[in-house]
Scaffold this motif. Structure first.
Motif, short mmCIF file in Angstrom:
data_model
loop_
_atom_site.label_atom_id
_atom_site.label_comp_id
_atom_site.label_asym_id
_atom_site.label_seq_id
_atom_site.Cartn_x
_atom_site.Cartn_y
_atom_site.Cartn_z
N LEU A 14 0.82 -1.21 0.00
CA LEU A 14 0.00 0.00 0.00
C LEU A 14 0.86 1.26 0.00
N ILE A 15 1.94 1.25 0.75
CA ILE A 15 2.83 2.42 0.77
C ILE A 15 3.48 2.62 -0.59
N ILE A 16 3.95 1.54 -1.20
CA ILE A 16 4.57 1.65 -2.52
C ILE A 16 3.56 2.15 -3.56
N LEU A 17 2.35 1.60 -3.54
CA LEU A 17 1.33 2.04 -4.50
C LEU A 17 0.92 3.49 -4.27
N SER A 18 0.84 3.92 -3.01
CA SER A 18 0.48 5.32 -2.76
C SER A 18 1.58 6.26 -3.21
N LEU A 19 2.84 5.86 -3.03
CA LEU A 19 3.94 6.70 -3.53
C LEU A 19 3.93 6.77 -5.05
N LEU A 20 3.68 5.65 -5.71
CA LEU A 20 3.59 5.66 -7.17
C LEU A 20 2.44 6.55 -7.64
N PHE A 21 1.32 6.50 -6.94
CA PHE A 21 0.19 7.35 -7.31
C PHE A 21 0.52 8.82 -7.14
N VAL A 22 1.23 9.17 -6.07
CA VAL A 22 1.60 10.57 -5.84
C VAL A 22 2.54 11.05 -6.93
#
Length: 90
Positions: A14-22
């Motif tokens: 979830l942290i990796i996906l949220s960083l990619l989204f940002v």
């Protein structure tokens, strides 16, 4: 894998996906604009590419590159004259 290992793995994902989204948020929002641009360019090419041969320039400056009879490839070659060969040092 234990329950806490699965929870930790899900949080890391979830942290990796949220960083990619940002980081790629602008690209995600520009995706529909890119798709519209692709469609417009394709439509313009489709409408302008439907010309027949009668509408091509008749001045002789038009050259059809994909026609076989316009090919400049000559299958018979002349033999080389005044050619010397040199040994390659190994």
């Amino acid at each position: 894998m234990s329950f806490w290992g699965i929870v930790l793995l899900v949080f890391i994902v979830l942290i990796i996906l949220s960083l990619l989204f940002v980081f790629f948020k602008a690209f995600i929002f520009l995706l529909p604009v890119g798709l519209i641009a692709i469609a417009l360019i394709w439509l313009i090419g489709w409408f302008t590419g439907r010309k027949n041969k009668a509408s091509m320039p008749s001045s002789g400056s038009y050259y059809d590159w994909f026609k076989k009879e316009n090919s400049t490839h000559n299958p018979t070659r002349k033999k080389a004259r005044n050619v010397t060969t040199k040994d390659v040092d190994k």
